[in-house]
Design a protein around this motif. Structure first.
Motif, PDB file in Angstrom:
ATOM      1  N   GLU A  89       0.802  -1.221   0.000  1.00 22.21           N
ATOM      2  CA  GLU A  89       0.000   0.000   0.000  1.00 22.21           C
ATOM      3  C   GLU A  89       0.839   1.278   0.000  1.00 22.21           C
ATOM      4  O   GLU A  89       0.290   2.379  -0.106  1.00 22.21           O
ATOM      5  CB  GLU A  89      -0.978   0.018   1.188  1.00 22.21           C
ATOM      6  CG  GLU A  89      -0.352  -0.267   2.534  1.00 22.21           C
ATOM      7  CD  GLU A  89      -0.479  -1.728   2.944  1.00 22.21           C
ATOM      8  OE1 GLU A  89      -0.268  -2.634   2.089  1.00 22.21           O
ATOM      9  OE2 GLU A  89      -0.793  -1.960   4.132  1.00 22.21           O
ATOM     10  N   ASP A  90       2.152   1.149   0.115  1.00 25.61           N
ATOM     11  CA  ASP A  90       3.043   2.300  -0.028  1.00 25.61           C
ATOM     12  C   ASP A  90       3.330   2.606  -1.502  1.00 25.61           C
ATOM     13  O   ASP A  90       3.977   3.606  -1.815  1.00 25.61           O
ATOM     14  CB  ASP A  90       4.367   2.058   0.688  1.00 25.61           C
ATOM     15  CG  ASP A  90       4.210   1.960   2.192  1.00 25.61           C
ATOM     16  OD1 ASP A  90       4.861   1.091   2.800  1.00 25.61           O
ATOM     17  OD2 ASP A  90       3.425   2.755   2.759  1.00 25.61           O
ATOM     18  N   THR A  91       2.875   1.758  -2.395  1.00 25.86           N
ATOM     19  CA  THR A  91       3.090   1.967  -3.824  1.00 25.86           C
ATOM     20  C   THR A  91       2.431   3.267  -4.276  1.00 25.86           C
ATOM     21  O   THR A  91       1.238   3.474  -4.062  1.00 25.86           O
ATOM     22  CB  THR A  91       2.518   0.794  -4.634  1.00 25.86           C
ATOM     23  OG1 THR A  91       3.261  -0.397  -4.320  1.00 25.86           O
ATOM     24  CG2 THR A  91       2.601   1.065  -6.131  1.00 25.86           C
ATOM     25  N   ALA A  92       3.225   4.146  -4.873  1.00 27.65           N
ATOM     26  CA  ALA A  92       2.737   5.454  -5.304  1.00 27.65           C
ATOM     27  C   ALA A  92       3.869   6.212  -5.991  1.00 27.65           C
ATOM     28  O   ALA A  92       5.027   5.792  -5.940  1.00 27.65           O
ATOM     29  CB  ALA A  92       2.245   6.269  -4.110  1.00 27.65           C
ATOM     30  N   VAL A  93       3.500   7.323  -6.605  1.00 31.49           N
ATOM     31  CA  VAL A  93       4.504   8.295  -7.022  1.00 31.49           C
ATOM     32  C   VAL A  93       4.731   9.226  -5.834  1.00 31.49           C
ATOM     33  O   VAL A  93       3.780   9.771  -5.276  1.00 31.49           O
ATOM     34  CB  VAL A  93       4.046   9.096  -8.255  1.00 31.49           C
ATOM     35  CG1 VAL A  93       5.085  10.152  -8.616  1.00 31.49           C
ATOM     36  CG2 VAL A  93       3.793   8.163  -9.433  1.00 31.49           C
ATOM     37  N   TYR A  94       5.993   9.391  -5.469  1.00 32.33           N
ATOM     38  CA  TYR A  94       6.346  10.216  -4.321  1.00 32.33           C
ATOM     39  C   TYR A  94       6.878  11.562  -4.809  1.00 32.33           C
ATOM     40  O   TYR A  94       7.760  11.617  -5.669  1.00 32.33           O
ATOM     41  CB  TYR A  94       7.386   9.507  -3.463  1.00 32.33           C
ATOM     42  CG  TYR A  94       6.792   8.422  -2.609  1.00 32.33           C
ATOM     43  CD1 TYR A  94       6.325   7.239  -3.176  1.00 32.33           C
ATOM     44  CD2 TYR A  94       6.660   8.576  -1.231  1.00 32.33           C
ATOM     45  CE1 TYR A  94       5.751   6.245  -2.399  1.00 32.33           C
ATOM     46  CE2 TYR A  94       6.097   7.587  -0.439  1.00 32.33           C
ATOM     47  CZ  TYR A  94       5.638   6.431  -1.030  1.00 32.33           C
ATOM     48  OH  TYR A  94       5.072   5.442  -0.251  1.00 32.33           O
ATOM     49  N   TYR A  95       6.338  12.626  -4.203  1.00 29.97           N
ATOM     50  CA  TYR A  95       6.691  13.986  -4.588  1.00 29.97           C
ATOM     51  C   TYR A  95       7.324  14.721  -3.414  1.00 29.97           C
ATOM     52  O   TYR A  95       6.858  14.617  -2.277  1.00 29.97           O
ATOM     53  CB  TYR A  95       5.452  14.759  -5.018  1.00 29.97           C
ATOM     54  CG  TYR A  95       4.766  14.217  -6.246  1.00 29.97           C
ATOM     55  CD1 TYR A  95       3.747  13.275  -6.139  1.00 29.97           C
ATOM     56  CD2 TYR A  95       5.125  14.664  -7.518  1.00 29.97           C
ATOM     57  CE1 TYR A  95       3.109  12.777  -7.264  1.00 29.97           C
ATOM     58  CE2 TYR A  95       4.488  14.178  -8.647  1.00 29.97           C
ATOM     59  CZ  TYR A  95       3.488  13.231  -8.514  1.00 29.97           C
ATOM     60  OH  TYR A  95       2.866  12.756  -9.628  1.00 29.97           O
TER      61      TYR A  95
END
Length: 124
Positions: A89-95
């Protein structure tokens, strides 16, 4: 404005670790609070972590507290996000974002500048 470039995102297995980096250039980096946000597919961008201009205070989303650590190196204009015990659930694009405040911003509208993002994918 300060310009930001993120790096360090990649595919990692659940339980693994990653360190994201954000390189800043332009205006005086130490005048900005810095933060990390993330956006998963089909979801809104959400707050992850923030750090004050001097690095003395930090704040985390409940979902990452105890697993992620934000830090900064004002001498080298860098911000980091150490991510441990990663979950799918940490899968994402990080900005990475920069906010011209001495407070501890947690909402996106307070950030003046954003980087282009770096993809983090955690496999189960």
């Amino acid at each position: 404005q300060v310009q930001l470039v993120e790096s360090g995102g990649r595919l990692v297995q659940a339980g693994g670790s990653l360190r994201l980096s954000c390189a800043a250039s332009g205006r005086t980096f130490s005048n900005y609070a810095m933060g990390w946000f993330r956006q998963a597919p089909g979801k809104d961008r959400e707050f992850v972590a923030t750090i004050t201009w001097g690095g003395g205070r930090t704040y985390y989303a409940d979902s990452v507290k105890g697993r992620f650590t934000i830090s900064r190196d004002n001498a080298n204009n860098m911000v980091y996000l150490q991510m441990n015990s990663l979950k799918p659930e940490d899968t994402a694009v990080y900005y990475c974002g920069a906010a011209p405040t001495r407070a501890l911003p947690t909402t996106g509208r307070l950030f003046e500048t954003w980087g282009q993002g770096t993809q983090v994918t955690v496999s189960s």
